[in-house]
Design a protein around this motif. Sequence first.
Motif, PDB file in Angstrom:
ATOM      1  N   GLU A  89       0.774  -1.146   0.097  1.00 34.43           N
ATOM      2  CA  GLU A  89       0.018  -0.023  -0.233  1.00 34.43           C
ATOM      3  C   GLU A  89       0.661   1.307  -0.090  1.00 34.43           C
ATOM      4  O   GLU A  89       0.377   2.269  -0.717  1.00 34.43           O
ATOM      5  CB  GLU A  89      -0.969  -0.005   1.131  1.00 34.43           C
TER       6      GLU A  89
ATOM      7  N   THR B 277       3.491   5.771  -5.261  1.00 32.02           N
ATOM      8  CA  THR B 277       3.648   5.846  -6.890  1.00 32.02           C
ATOM      9  C   THR B 277       2.420   6.642  -7.577  1.00 32.02           C
ATOM     10  O   THR B 277       3.073   7.410  -8.494  1.00 32.02           O
ATOM     11  CB  THR B 277       3.396   4.201  -7.653  1.00 32.02           C
ATOM     12  N   ASP B 278       1.408   6.529  -6.849  1.00 30.24           N
ATOM     13  CA  ASP B 278       0.236   7.602  -7.386  1.00 30.24           C
ATOM     14  C   ASP B 278       0.788   8.980  -7.351  1.00 30.24           C
ATOM     15  O   ASP B 278       0.503   9.979  -8.244  1.00 30.24           O
ATOM     16  CB  ASP B 278      -1.028   7.301  -6.932  1.00 30.24           C
TER      17      ASP B 278
ATOM     18  N   ARG C 203       2.201   1.831  -3.558  1.00 33.42           N
ATOM     19  CA  ARG C 203       0.982   2.194  -4.443  1.00 33.42           C
ATOM     20  C   ARG C 203       0.874   3.469  -4.360  1.00 33.42           C
ATOM     21  O   ARG C 203       0.485   4.372  -5.160  1.00 33.42           O
ATOM     22  CB  ARG C 203       0.056   1.336  -4.018  1.00 33.42           C
TER      23      ARG C 203
END
Length: 428
Positions: free
Chosen positions: A345, A351-352, A348
């Motif tokens: 998480e 990365t966004d 993730r």
Amino acid sequence: MPTFRAPRGTRDLLPDERAGFDRLIRIASSLTQRYGYRPIETPLFEQTAVFERGIGEVTDVVEKELFRIAPRTEESESWALRPEPTAGIVRAYVQPGMQTLPQPVKLTTIGPMFRYDRPQAGRYRQFWQFDVEAIGDPGPAVDAEIVELGHRFYVEAGVEGVEVLVNSIGDGVCRPAYLASLVDYYRTHVDALPPTERERLERNALRLLDSKDPVMTGLNADAPRITDHLCEPCAAHFESAKAHLEALGVPFRVEPGLVRGLDYYTRTAFEFYVAGREGQQQALGGGGRYDGLVELLGGKPTPGIGFGLGLDRVALVLAEQGHPPAAVDGPLAVVAGADPDDTVERLRVATDLRAAGLRVRADLGRRKLGRQLEAAGKDGAHFAVILGDELADGHVQLRDLLAGTQRVVALADLARDLARAEQHHKHG
Ligand code: HAM
């Protein structure tokens, strides 16, 4: 002791030092854009003859300092790493037809050069130069423009007390008679000459004037001066270049002993020093006019002028003058998580945020939240994005590490909120 070390005379630019170089490169690029120079890249190695012919066979740079690349086969061309960029840039100017572009062609490059010199402080085997070349302008106004540009680079970089030394070293018309008087002078002192200089006397007497041998300092002080032997056009060029420099308010001093170490120079020659260091062969930068070089490398007769400024030496002087190392920005945010094992998480979400253009680090260690936040603080992060139970319904905790405040933010709004905070921080 580590098994491997950087080769003698080279050094690693660790991130802090590299950031200092980046700052100098940004200043150089911004200046050259303002002055109308366009970036060029040439190979780090060339046919050896480009340097032998361009720089001159009887120079320290070619005789002693050229990094020659061992030929791979007997038929291989002979190559050498570039000891300076001018010869390669002029080779490129001649080769693909830059001669047909509107003149002058104004070019700039920044990068590493290689000289097999005896390493010492400020003298490396791989070093960086900021270089500019204006090819196709006979001057003398551009001579002053280029000296002023070099001087301004040091001012914008924050180097204090830079002195500009200028001279004229004549041209193919007046230099032969001057060289003859120079040879006569050294012949009367031949017994005092070190063996290498004695050997050079008949081949390239001008090089004795920039000899690094301490024995030569006294002898050179009394040697005949080129400025007393200039032909009328060279003298007029020099006078006009100086008048332009005065009009621009560039402080300079005429140094009749300045001849530079490379053979391609004609007329205007100049060097930049930090006041008080002139005698130590530690110029911060130097350059001059090379009206014969394009022809020497196979082009039409075309005048040119440029400079090379040593960035390693600028960095050294800045440190000596007490400038703090260039600051490296920490991340805007670090993504941390309450569950030490859930690195998926954290990665993730980070990365966004990066995809949205933000400077974000994910804490990928499997450690407790407290340790993750501690590390974020040490990193200089402004925010910590904390993933916890709220993640199940699409929310995170956003902690302002500088203000010590914390609030819940929808994951969907996170990038926008952080971007806004960054803008506010920059301009606030
Ligand atoms: P240069 O005087 O040989 O000129 O070198 C320019 C600058 O490069 C020096 O003033 C010094 O700051 C730096 N430099 C030279 N050798 C070393 C070294 N071993 N270690 C650290 N820094 C060094 C040229 O190279 C000409 N191409 C300049 C030019 C351009 N003339 C016309 N256009």
